[in-house]
Design an enzyme around this catalytic site. Sequence first.
Site, PDB file in Angstrom:
ATOM      1  CG  ASP A 130      46.378  47.512  40.249  1.00  0.00           C
ATOM      2  OD1 ASP A 130      45.629  46.812  39.895  1.00  0.00           O
ATOM      3  OD2 ASP A 130      47.375  47.136  40.688  1.00  0.00           O
ATOM      4  CE1 TYR A 179      45.974  39.951  41.745  1.00  0.00           C
ATOM      5  CE2 TYR A 179      43.841  39.037  41.713  1.00  0.00           C
ATOM      6  CZ  TYR A 179      44.791  40.050  41.915  1.00  0.00           C
ATOM      7  OH  TYR A 179      44.123  41.136  42.016  1.00  0.00           O
ATOM      8  CE1 TYR A 262      47.834  42.164  44.402  1.00  0.00           C
ATOM      9  CE2 TYR A 262      50.140  42.449  43.946  1.00  0.00           C
ATOM     10  CZ  TYR A 262      48.740  42.436  43.641  1.00  0.00           C
ATOM     11  OH  TYR A 262      48.277  43.086  42.454  1.00  0.00           O
ATOM     12  CG  HIS A 327      43.041  46.465  35.418  1.00  0.00           C
ATOM     13  ND1 HIS A 327      42.235  47.005  36.746  1.00  0.00           N
ATOM     14  CD2 HIS A 327      44.339  46.434  35.895  1.00  0.00           C
ATOM     15  CE1 HIS A 327      43.130  46.892  37.638  1.00  0.00           C
ATOM     16  NE2 HIS A 327      44.301  46.786  37.272  1.00  0.00           N
TER      17      HIS A 327
END
Length: 349
Positions: A130, A179, A262, A327
Amino acid sequence: FLHFLTKQPDQTNKPTTANMSGLDGVEHKTLKVNGINMHVAELPGSGSGGDPIILFIHGFPELWYTWRHQMTALSSLGYRTIAPDLRGYGDTDAPEKMEDYTYFNIVGDLVALIDAVTGGDEAVFVVGHDWGAMIAWQLCMYRPEKVKALVNMSVLFSPRSPDRVPIPTLRRFFGDDYYICRFQKPGEIELEFKKLGTEKVLKEFLTYKTPGPIYLPKGKLFKSSENGGASSALPPWLTQEDLDYYVTKYDNKGFTGPINYYRNIDRNWELTAPWTGAKIRVPVKFIVGDQDLTYNSPGAKEYINGGGFKKDVPLLDETVVLKGVGHFLHEESPEEINQHIHSFFQKFL
């Protein structure tokens, strides 16, 4: 991923997995690296001092703990396994400034960590997942001499597109409720998460197995799973004890540090302009689940199967697609992942 949008169209010594009781031997240390205090979990291999080191880099919303199965299995095979909480996570410092969570900050932490655990010039094996995979790609691009070989999971290498600013591109393609777009405004999503409760938020993310994008509309976060049934039960690979560990750490630290990764996506795009067109020149094995939202994102399969991935990562050994796996593949199918890591790294011992 943004690059894809521009192009729309052996069983010997098989590792075994330990349960929570197998974590008794984990050593927890705090190391001063790159100006922060970093929490590091470690399991020795043979203890001889010459064991090859594997550095595990976690993603969101994970911690060092996500690697518990890999650490126990691979340390039993003679590897010294090291898994930090990245900056902003768990028991590692969380700088207050949003700008302190760029690729450069995080890779800087890891280079200092590698130097600290090796004593200097030695390279290590790296495993990423990730966000940890994204960081691992950057580590290999900036400092390839630090990495013997890489096993990366879930997130493909994404070559920088000089004419596509990431967040506006994602917003145009997926909308405001996507998201990553919802994460951009400082403080907003944290308040919504607080109302829902830490356990609910972590459970929803960690058990997400829809092969499509995550949407978080205001006031309707995770509404689709509120009707109970199978969706409200924990999967076999995630126990309540596991979830409780995550909840304790996130209750203490909060989500701002992790979400700040992010919030630096566009800043990373600006900072990495000098690496436009750069390739990953480290031996790589890539593993992804066929139910992973990343594998099913636009252009991903074409990038893998059409030769683009191999062109950008010339030393790519193979891409493994696990059937029926989502995931969090290293937790969902740990034995298989452990075997892939072990068999690949053995080539470089």
